[in-house]
Structure formats: C-alpha cells, structure tokens
Design a protein around this motif. Structure first.
Motif, PDB file in Angstrom:
ATOM      1  N   MET A   1       0.831  -1.178   0.000  1.00 34.97           N
ATOM      2  CA  MET A   1       0.000   0.000   0.000  1.00 34.97           C
ATOM      3  C   MET A   1       0.874   1.239   0.000  1.00 34.97           C
ATOM      4  O   MET A   1       1.847   1.300   0.738  1.00 34.97           O
ATOM      5  CB  MET A   1      -0.872   0.008   1.256  1.00 34.97           C
ATOM      6  N   ASN A   2       0.477   2.193  -0.788  1.00 32.19           N
ATOM      7  CA  ASN A   2       1.276   3.416  -0.836  1.00 32.19           C
ATOM      8  C   ASN A   2       0.846   4.391   0.261  1.00 32.19           C
ATOM      9  O   ASN A   2      -0.185   4.225   0.910  1.00 32.19           O
ATOM     10  CB  ASN A   2       1.205   4.051  -2.231  1.00 32.19           C
ATOM     11  N   ALA A   3       1.655   5.400   0.461  1.00 34.61           N
ATOM     12  CA  ALA A   3       1.444   6.360   1.543  1.00 34.61           C
ATOM     13  C   ALA A   3       0.114   7.102   1.402  1.00 34.61           C
ATOM     14  O   ALA A   3      -0.559   7.376   2.401  1.00 34.61           O
ATOM     15  CB  ALA A   3       2.598   7.352   1.591  1.00 34.61           C
ATOM     16  N   SER A   4      -0.278   7.391   0.180  1.00 29.77           N
ATOM     17  CA  SER A   4      -1.532   8.119  -0.045  1.00 29.77           C
ATOM     18  C   SER A   4      -2.731   7.286   0.415  1.00 29.77           C
ATOM     19  O   SER A   4      -3.652   7.802   1.055  1.00 29.77           O
ATOM     20  CB  SER A   4      -1.657   8.466  -1.528  1.00 29.77           C
ATOM     21  N   THR A   5      -2.703   6.006   0.092  1.00 32.79           N
ATOM     22  CA  THR A   5      -3.789   5.110   0.509  1.00 32.79           C
ATOM     23  C   THR A   5      -3.848   5.003   2.026  1.00 32.79           C
ATOM     24  O   THR A   5      -4.927   5.073   2.623  1.00 32.79           O
ATOM     25  CB  THR A   5      -3.598   3.712  -0.112  1.00 32.79           C
ATOM     26  N   LEU A   6      -2.684   4.833   2.647  1.00 33.67           N
ATOM     27  CA  LEU A   6      -2.637   4.733   4.110  1.00 33.67           C
ATOM     28  C   LEU A   6      -3.154   6.014   4.760  1.00 33.67           C
ATOM     29  O   LEU A   6      -3.847   5.965   5.776  1.00 33.67           O
ATOM     30  CB  LEU A   6      -1.218   4.431   4.576  1.00 33.67           C
ATOM     31  N   GLU A   7      -2.845   7.148   4.148  1.00 29.74           N
ATOM     32  CA  GLU A   7      -3.318   8.423   4.687  1.00 29.74           C
ATOM     33  C   GLU A   7      -4.831   8.526   4.561  1.00 29.74           C
ATOM     34  O   GLU A   7      -5.514   8.934   5.500  1.00 29.74           O
ATOM     35  CB  GLU A   7      -2.640   9.580   3.960  1.00 29.74           C
ATOM     36  N   ARG A   8      -5.378   8.136   3.402  1.00 31.17           N
ATOM     37  CA  ARG A   8      -6.822   8.177   3.200  1.00 31.17           C
ATOM     38  C   ARG A   8      -7.560   7.258   4.176  1.00 31.17           C
ATOM     39  O   ARG A   8      -8.662   7.558   4.624  1.00 31.17           O
ATOM     40  CB  ARG A   8      -7.172   7.777   1.769  1.00 31.17           C
ATOM     41  N   LEU A   9      -6.941   6.122   4.479  1.00 30.14           N
ATOM     42  CA  LEU A   9      -7.539   5.172   5.418  1.00 30.14           C
ATOM     43  C   LEU A   9      -7.317   5.572   6.873  1.00 30.14           C
ATOM     44  O   LEU A   9      -7.797   4.887   7.778  1.00 30.14           O
ATOM     45  CB  LEU A   9      -6.957   3.771   5.183  1.00 30.14           C
ATOM     46  N   LEU A  30       5.610  -2.573  19.052  1.00 34.13           N
ATOM     47  CA  LEU A  30       5.139  -3.469  17.988  1.00 34.13           C
ATOM     48  C   LEU A  30       3.934  -2.859  17.284  1.00 34.13           C
ATOM     49  O   LEU A  30       3.864  -2.837  16.047  1.00 34.13           O
ATOM     50  CB  LEU A  30       4.786  -4.840  18.577  1.00 34.13           C
ATOM     51  N   ALA A  31       2.998  -2.323  18.043  1.00 32.76           N
ATOM     52  CA  ALA A  31       1.807  -1.708  17.450  1.00 32.76           C
ATOM     53  C   ALA A  31       2.176  -0.488  16.604  1.00 32.76           C
ATOM     54  O   ALA A  31       1.615  -0.278  15.529  1.00 32.76           O
ATOM     55  CB  ALA A  31       0.820  -1.311  18.550  1.00 32.76           C
ATOM     56  N   GLU A  32       3.120   0.306  17.093  1.00 32.58           N
ATOM     57  CA  GLU A  32       3.494   1.532  16.382  1.00 32.58           C
ATOM     58  C   GLU A  32       4.217   1.270  15.072  1.00 32.58           C
ATOM     59  O   GLU A  32       4.157   2.086  14.160  1.00 32.58           O
ATOM     60  CB  GLU A  32       4.333   2.420  17.294  1.00 32.58           C
ATOM     61  N   ARG A  33       4.891   0.148  14.963  1.00 34.14           N
ATOM     62  CA  ARG A  33       5.593  -0.133  13.702  1.00 34.14           C
ATOM     63  C   ARG A  33       4.829  -1.116  12.811  1.00 34.14           C
ATOM     64  O   ARG A  33       5.268  -1.448  11.722  1.00 34.14           O
ATOM     65  CB  ARG A  33       7.011  -0.628  13.985  1.00 34.14           C
ATOM     66  N   HIS A  34       3.670  -1.540  13.269  1.00 32.76           N
ATOM     67  CA  HIS A  34       2.863  -2.511  12.529  1.00 32.76           C
ATOM     68  C   HIS A  34       2.275  -1.883  11.278  1.00 32.76           C
ATOM     69  O   HIS A  34       1.793  -0.750  11.305  1.00 32.76           O
ATOM     70  CB  HIS A  34       1.753  -3.021  13.439  1.00 32.76           C
ATOM     71  N   GLY A  35       2.313  -2.620  10.189  1.00 33.64           N
ATOM     72  CA  GLY A  35       1.746  -2.142   8.939  1.00 33.64           C
ATOM     73  C   GLY A  35       0.656  -3.077   8.462  1.00 33.64           C
ATOM     74  O   GLY A  35       0.461  -4.160   9.020  1.00 33.64           O
ATOM     75  N   PRO A  36      -0.064  -2.688   7.436  1.00 35.99           N
ATOM     76  CA  PRO A  36      -1.120  -3.542   6.893  1.00 35.99           C
ATOM     77  C   PRO A  36      -0.536  -4.865   6.382  1.00 35.99           C
ATOM     78  O   PRO A  36       0.580  -4.902   5.865  1.00 35.99           O
ATOM     79  CB  PRO A  36      -1.682  -2.731   5.725  1.00 35.99           C
ATOM     80  N   GLU A  37      -1.286  -5.918   6.528  1.00 38.29           N
ATOM     81  CA  GLU A  37      -0.854  -7.248   6.075  1.00 38.29           C
ATOM     82  C   GLU A  37      -1.616  -7.615   4.812  1.00 38.29           C
ATOM     83  O   GLU A  37      -2.815  -7.381   4.713  1.00 38.29           O
ATOM     84  CB  GLU A  37      -1.124  -8.279   7.181  1.00 38.29           C
ATOM     85  N   THR A  38      -0.905  -8.186   3.848  1.00 36.81           N
ATOM     86  CA  THR A  38      -1.544  -8.550   2.587  1.00 36.81           C
ATOM     87  C   THR A  38      -1.658 -10.058   2.393  1.00 36.81           C
ATOM     88  O   THR A  38      -2.324 -10.511   1.474  1.00 36.81           O
ATOM     89  CB  THR A  38      -0.756  -7.963   1.393  1.00 36.81           C
ATOM     90  N   ASP A  39      -1.047 -10.848   3.264  1.00 39.43           N
ATOM     91  CA  ASP A  39      -1.112 -12.306   3.156  1.00 39.43           C
ATOM     92  C   ASP A  39      -2.408 -12.797   3.799  1.00 39.43           C
ATOM     93  O   ASP A  39      -2.570 -12.717   5.024  1.00 39.43           O
ATOM     94  CB  ASP A  39       0.100 -12.928   3.850  1.00 39.43           C
ATOM     95  N   PRO A  40      -3.342 -13.327   3.009  1.00 39.38           N
ATOM     96  CA  PRO A  40      -4.639 -13.751   3.548  1.00 39.38           C
ATOM     97  C   PRO A  40      -4.526 -14.802   4.657  1.00 39.38           C
ATOM     98  O   PRO A  40      -5.296 -14.768   5.622  1.00 39.38           O
ATOM     99  CB  PRO A  40      -5.376 -14.327   2.339  1.00 39.38           C
TER     100      PRO A  40
END
Length: 114
Positions: A1-9, A30-40
């Motif tokens: 995910m790009n920065a723009s999408t993350l900002e919109r979300l 851990l929570a602060e550095r956590h990013g979206p996961e794409t592996d179902p």
C-alpha cells in the motif's frame, strides 16, 4: 500500500488506537511499527487469535500479563556471555513464572472452551 492510501484510510490513527490497547512498552513499539498485512493466511490466523483473545476476555477473567513487562533487555543479552546479577536473575525468574502461569491459564481456558 502506498502512503496516499494509508493516509486516506487514516492508518496512523488506527495504529495509535491499537497502541493504546497495549500493556507494556514492547507491545506499544510493535503496534506503532505494525503495517497492513496482505497475506490472507496470516490475516486469518491473526483474526482467529483476536477472536480467541476476545472470547477469553469476555469471560471476565484477568489475563496474567504483569510480570511479562520489561524483560526484553535481559532477553536480548541471552547467549552473549552476559553474567546476570542477583536482581536480573530475579526478573528472569519472575518472567519464567509468569510464562508458566500464562501456560496454565491458557490450558485451563482451552479445556473449558473445547
């Protein structure tokens, strides 16, 4: 995910809310550095863990987490020829006891729910 999408979300806001639910500094980091996961598969596993935790908390029981805080620096030195002092050994002992208590707690809940 790009920065723009993350900002919109408003992902930073979600991440901050998640960090507010943590118990200790390690969980917060851990929570602060956590990013979206794409592996179902990973997402499903995490959702299952979250559902299990919510079910446990819904029983009203208190999860024994207190002695698990602050042991990170001690554990990071394991295997590095560190000689622990008496106080540090006490912290490690309390941590190991907390792990055993957590294991008994989880086993007890598994038997009651299973």
């Amino acid at each position: 995910m790009n920065a723009s999408t993350l900002e919109r979300l408003e992902y930073n806001r979600i991440r901050a809310m998640m960090a507010d639910y943590t118990v200790g500094p390690e969980g917060r980091q851990l929570a602060e550095r956590h990013g979206p996961e794409t592996d179902p598969k990973r997402v499903r596993a995490w959702l299952n863990e979250t559902s299990e935790a919510a079910a446990l908390l819904a029983t009203g029981a208190s999860v024994p987490l207190s002695a698990m805080e602050g042991v990170g620096p001690l554990l990071s030195l394991l295997g590095k020829s560190k000689i622990y002092n008496e106080q540090e050994l006490g912290y490690l002992s309390a941590w190991l006891q907390a792990i055993a208590q957590m294991k008994r707690y989880m086993n007890g809940k598994r038997i009651k729910q299973g």
